[in-house]
Design a protein around this motif. Structure first.
Motif, mmCIF file in Angstrom:
data_model
loop_
_atom_site.group_PDB
_atom_site.id
_atom_site.type_symbol
_atom_site.label_atom_id
_atom_site.label_comp_id
_atom_site.label_asym_id
_atom_site.label_seq_id
_atom_site.Cartn_x
_atom_site.Cartn_y
_atom_site.Cartn_z
ATOM 1 N N SER A 162 -39.625 -80.373 7.319
ATOM 2 C CA SER A 162 -40.857 -79.878 6.706
ATOM 3 C C SER A 162 -41.030 -78.383 6.940
ATOM 4 C CB SER A 162 -42.066 -80.646 7.245
ATOM 5 O OG SER A 162 -42.362 -80.260 8.578
ATOM 6 N N ARG A 163 -40.460 -77.862 8.009
ATOM 7 C CA ARG A 163 -40.516 -76.414 8.226
ATOM 8 C C ARG A 163 -39.586 -75.679 7.267
ATOM 9 N NH1 ARG A 163 -40.669 -77.611 14.017
ATOM 10 N NH2 ARG A 163 -38.443 -77.189 14.128
ATOM 11 N N LEU A 164 -38.448 -76.316 6.964
ATOM 12 C CA LEU A 164 -37.487 -75.684 6.057
ATOM 13 C C LEU A 164 -37.990 -75.663 4.620
ATOM 14 C CD1 LEU A 164 -34.288 -77.350 7.541
ATOM 15 C CD2 LEU A 164 -34.787 -74.901 7.594
ATOM 16 N N ALA A 165 -38.737 -76.691 4.238
ATOM 17 C CA ALA A 165 -39.242 -76.762 2.859
ATOM 18 C C ALA A 165 -40.624 -77.407 2.863
ATOM 19 C CB ALA A 165 -38.281 -77.561 1.979
ATOM 20 N N PRO A 166 -41.638 -76.669 3.271
ATOM 21 C CA PRO A 166 -42.991 -77.244 3.345
ATOM 22 C C PRO A 166 -43.436 -77.831 2.005
ATOM 23 C CG PRO A 166 -42.918 -75.075 4.386
ATOM 24 C CD PRO A 166 -41.610 -75.255 3.685
ATOM 25 N N ILE B 143 -35.710 -77.082 -5.044
ATOM 26 C CA ILE B 143 -36.522 -76.572 -3.928
ATOM 27 C C ILE B 143 -35.893 -75.334 -3.309
ATOM 28 C CG2 ILE B 143 -37.492 -78.847 -3.441
ATOM 29 C CD1 ILE B 143 -35.682 -79.014 -1.006
ATOM 30 N N ALA B 144 -34.572 -75.160 -3.458
ATOM 31 C CA ALA B 144 -33.922 -73.976 -2.890
ATOM 32 C C ALA B 144 -34.432 -72.687 -3.526
ATOM 33 C CB ALA B 144 -32.407 -74.080 -3.052
ATOM 34 N N GLN B 145 -34.909 -72.754 -4.751
ATOM 35 C CA GLN B 145 -35.427 -71.560 -5.410
ATOM 36 C C GLN B 145 -36.616 -70.975 -4.658
ATOM 37 O OE1 GLN B 145 -36.259 -72.474 -9.499
ATOM 38 N NE2 GLN B 145 -34.194 -73.229 -9.927
ATOM 39 N N ASP B 146 -37.426 -71.836 -4.072
ATOM 40 C CA ASP B 146 -38.627 -71.378 -3.376
ATOM 41 C C ASP B 146 -38.479 -71.360 -1.856
ATOM 42 O OD1 ASP B 146 -40.048 -71.113 -5.799
ATOM 43 O OD2 ASP B 146 -40.477 -73.276 -5.787
ATOM 44 N N GLU C 134 -28.486 -72.083 1.868
ATOM 45 C CA GLU C 134 -27.185 -72.105 2.545
ATOM 46 C C GLU C 134 -26.508 -73.467 2.417
ATOM 47 O OE1 GLU C 134 -25.278 -70.984 6.945
ATOM 48 O OE2 GLU C 134 -27.458 -71.066 6.651
ATOM 49 N N ALA C 135 -27.296 -74.536 2.285
ATOM 50 C CA ALA C 135 -26.744 -75.889 2.211
ATOM 51 C C ALA C 135 -26.410 -76.323 0.790
ATOM 52 C CB ALA C 135 -27.721 -76.885 2.828
ATOM 53 N N LEU C 136 -26.684 -75.499 -0.221
ATOM 54 C CA LEU C 136 -26.437 -75.903 -1.605
ATOM 55 C C LEU C 136 -24.982 -76.296 -1.867
ATOM 56 C CD1 LEU C 136 -28.680 -73.505 -3.729
ATOM 57 C CD2 LEU C 136 -28.893 -75.984 -3.471
ATOM 58 N N PRO C 137 -23.969 -75.555 -1.348
ATOM 59 C CA PRO C 137 -22.591 -75.991 -1.612
ATOM 60 C C PRO C 137 -22.281 -77.376 -1.054
ATOM 61 C CG PRO C 137 -22.637 -73.710 -0.865
ATOM 62 C CD PRO C 137 -24.009 -74.254 -0.660
#
Length: 718
Positions: free
Chosen positions: A532-536, A626-629, A635-638
């Motif tokens: 939740s801290r990484l993607a609130p 969610i990586a856009q925001d 970093e984990a997308l690949p």
């Protein structure tokens, strides 16, 4: 009721847990010595009516009430305030050695349609029997609780079954330590070894030397009242607390508080030095008085003094040490260490303590045989220490902070020799990588050909202990990093040596981990909080992804080491995806079991795996969104993309299996690229030293579902 050997029970558990009848399985961890199964069960509509015979003491009363409370937590049934079946507890005799190596832990447990009988050799045996009884509780589809009809005869293989928790590198709260003790009771671990001082901090209030906690505690330390409460809490659960205060090395916290204790080679500043001065009577008075105070605080008979990793040049050029060597006829640094250890041993022996030290102490010279050796670098040390007549605790192969799987640790037995460490070829290659690496790759970390232990040597092995060093483990992460792998090692230390079936172990481990969570373990809650801290507000896709991955092995995630090799110093914040990921994903293990069944032709498993792949594909799209925001996710997308690619080729493999046509060559080639890439990333951190230099995967994440996907692709002709 025919006797059912442990191996047969293990096979039955595996079939039941991996197949559709999971709810009916008796999944015990650790496996008992023997189990007899019968037809029928005992309904459990409410709390037990307990009848006692034999010894009965306040600790057992508290244990019984704790057990009654746990019934509701395990089943979720509110009616557990109501009357239930009869539980007869017969404790043969009071046990003066209850919190010692001589503790009477054996028990017999019988469940019939009429009630439960627990017959124990002593109070600790009652605790062990109640732990097994908790594991037997089942809830049916209607929510009704019951116990299967069984007869169990059980006792431990080893008397010392422990974990080491490092509180110096990162402070662990009392609440967190209590959770670990609670979980230890459930899997019959019985020693909590607390590493309480090191270069980084000193964590216990000292009334004789208050600067230790005031200056070197950095605002985080345990008061003596907290320590006493923790020891009592552990004792109620059959767990001993063994303290460690590391000397003469790993002592920077001590010398920060009291600089005059440090060795002072060539006039270098003493403040912050890592090694105590073995030529200083003031240093001996300090250690003796401090250990006398701590020996009174920690009642256990065993007292750990560390004794590890004193550098070869630790005292070089110190005029006081040179004078000591001349006076005492000492010619080597190892002899100076032995001189120090003998002085400390004498002081602790006068206090009635048994000294424990890491394996390096046997390299320093002839020491009293009553010193217990803890083998940590290789299992060669077990052979060497027992050959010298020292009782030995085995930690080689059990370092949980190296982030290896339960399968890896489970494969080492405390009585193995030449089983854990670096090969000579790996050691030679490592020495050539960098001068700093060469300093750490000594002969002590290299596996040498060793003969099996003799019966006399085996008798000197007290058991095993799994350390979790906290350079990369915070209070928030401890539940996740320690469990469920510690439960697998609890079985290695308790159950018969022939219990080695990894697949069965994982099947039962998944059930046990869920029990621990119902009883308070916070690994899932902590992982959700970190996500939740990484993607609130958008963390759910991260939780799906985290179930499919794990952190890089060994020390590859420690970014401080390559920085140090490059001459830099950094602070590593432990808030990344790799810090939240489970070391050994049980979800990934369950997927592998489904993939195996799907590859073998089971229709239901194929449908389940197809659903898995569809979820992975959809989840990658959500992670991209969610990586856009949330930059921390990018970093984990690949890794997420590679999992989606595995899902795509996995779906094609399922199609091929169902149609009976092999995979198209281009699909097989596509699968090979992504699977080989994942395997290469995992292999790069498979060995400790080389993990610094291998090609790190994105976000320091290993894809844990790779073996299951590869199994399907191969079955489909890929």
């Amino acid at each position: 009721m025919p006797l059912r050997p442990v191996a047969a029970l293990a096979a039955a558990c595996t079939l039941a847990l991996l197949g559709p009848s999971a709810a009916a399985a008796v999944a015990l961890t650790p496996l008992p010595q023997s189990v007899r199964e019968s037809e029928g069960s005992l309904a459990l509509p409410g709390r037990f009516a307990i009848a006692w015979t034999g010894c009965r003491e306040p600790m057992l009363e508290r244990a019984a009430e704790r057990f009654q409370r746990d019934l509701g937590r395990l089943t979720g049934v509110e009616t557990f305030a109501a009357a239930g079946p009869r539980l007869e507890i017969a404790c043969a005799a009071a046990d003066p050695g209850a919190l010692s190596l001589e503790a009477r832990e054996a028990y017999r447990l019988q469940v019939t349609g009429e009630g439960v009988k627990l017959d124990a050799d002593g109070p600790i045996g009652v605790l062990r029997g109640l732990a097994t009884l908790r594991q037997l509780i089942e809830t049916g589809p209607d929510g009704a609780a019951a116990l299967p009809a069984v007869a169990i005869d059980d006792r431990p293989r080893f008397a010392w079954r422990g974990v080491t928790i490092d509180t110096a590198r990162h402070f662990m709260s009392i609440e967190t330590l209590r959770r670990q003790i609670d979980a230890m009771e459930q899997v019959k671990l019985n020693v909590l070894h607390l590493h309480l001082s090191d270069n980084e901090a000193f964590r216990v209030e000292s009334r004789r030397y208050p600067r230790l906690h005031e200056v070197a505690g950095h605002g985080q330390f345990y008061t003596q009242a907290q320590i006493r409460d923790l020891i009592a809490y552990a004792a109620d659960r059959g767990v001993r607390v063994v303290p460690e205060f590391d000397v003469p090395g790993h002592a920077r916290a001590m010398t920060l508080a009291y600089p005059e204790l440090a060795s002072n080679p060539a006039g270098a500043p003493a403040a912050g030095a890592q090694v105590l001065n073995p030529a200083s009577e003031a240093a001996y008075r300090f250690v003796t008085r401090l250990f006398d105070e701590m020996a009174g605080l920690f009642p256990d008979a065993y007292f750990h003094i560390g004794g590890d990793e004193v550098g070869d040049d630790a005292w070089a050029g110190d005029p006081q040490v040179e004078a000591l060597m001349k006076t005492e006829g000492l010619t080597t640094k190892a002899q100076v260490e032995a001189h120090f250890h003998r002085r400390i041993h004498q002081a602790l022996t006068r206090r009635g303590k048994i000294v424990v030290g890491w394996e390096e102490i046997i390299d320093t010279g002839t020491l009293p045989r009553d010193i217990v050796v803890q083998a940590w670098r290789t299992s060669n040390a077990t052979a060497r220490a027992t050959a010298l007549g020292h009782r030995t605790i085995v930690s080689a192969g059990y370092y949980l902070d190296l982030l290896n799987t339960a399968q890896f640790h489970y494969g080492f037995d405390p009585l193995d020799t030449s089983a854990a460490g670096m090969s000579p070829a790996d050691a030679d290659a490592a020495r050539k990588l960098h001068p700093l690496v060469g300093r750490f790759v000594t002969d002590g970390v290299v596996v040498q050909p060793m003969a099996p232990l003799t019966p006399e040597q085996e008798a000197l092995v007290l058991g095993g202990e799994a350390p979790i060093w906290a350079e990369l483990v915070t209070d928030e992460m401890l539940d996740n990093r320690l469990w469920p792998r510690a439960a697998a090692l609890a079985e290695r230390f308790w159950s018969p040596r022939e219990v080695r079936d990894t697949g069965d172990m994982y099947a039962r481990l998944a059930v046990q981990q869920d029990r621990l969570r119902r009883l308070g373990l916070q690994d899932q809650a902590a992982r959700a909080r970190m996500a939740s801290r990484l993607a609130p507000g958008a963390s759910e896709p991260l939780l799906v992804l985290l179930d499919l991955v794990g952190p890089v092995r060994n020390m590859a995630h420690d970014k401080r080491v390559p920085a140090a090799i490059a001459g830099k110093k950094i602070v590593q914040n432990l808030t990344a995806m790799a810090d939240a990921a489970p070391v050994d994903s049980l979800a990934a293990r369950a997927f592998l079991a489904r993939a195996e069944r799907a590859a073998s032709g089971e229709a239901a498993a194929r449908a389940a795996v197809r659903a898995d792949f569809e979820v992975w594909n959809a989840n990658h799209r959500r992670v991209v969104a969610i990586a856009q925001d949330h930059p921390a996710v990018r970093e984990a997308l690949p890794i997420s993309a590679d999992i989606a690619e595995m899902a795509a080729v996995g779906l094609l493999a399922l199609d091929a299996l169902e149609t009976g046509k092999p995979l198209a060559p281009e699909t097989a080639a596509r699968a090979k690229v992504v699977l080989d890439r994942a395997d290469a990333f995992e292999a790069a951190s498979a060995r400790p030293i080389f993990s610094f230099f291998g090609k790190r995967p994105p976000a320091d994440l290993i894809i844990m579902v790779t073996p299951g996907v590869r199994r399907l692709v191969e079955a489909a002709g890929g």
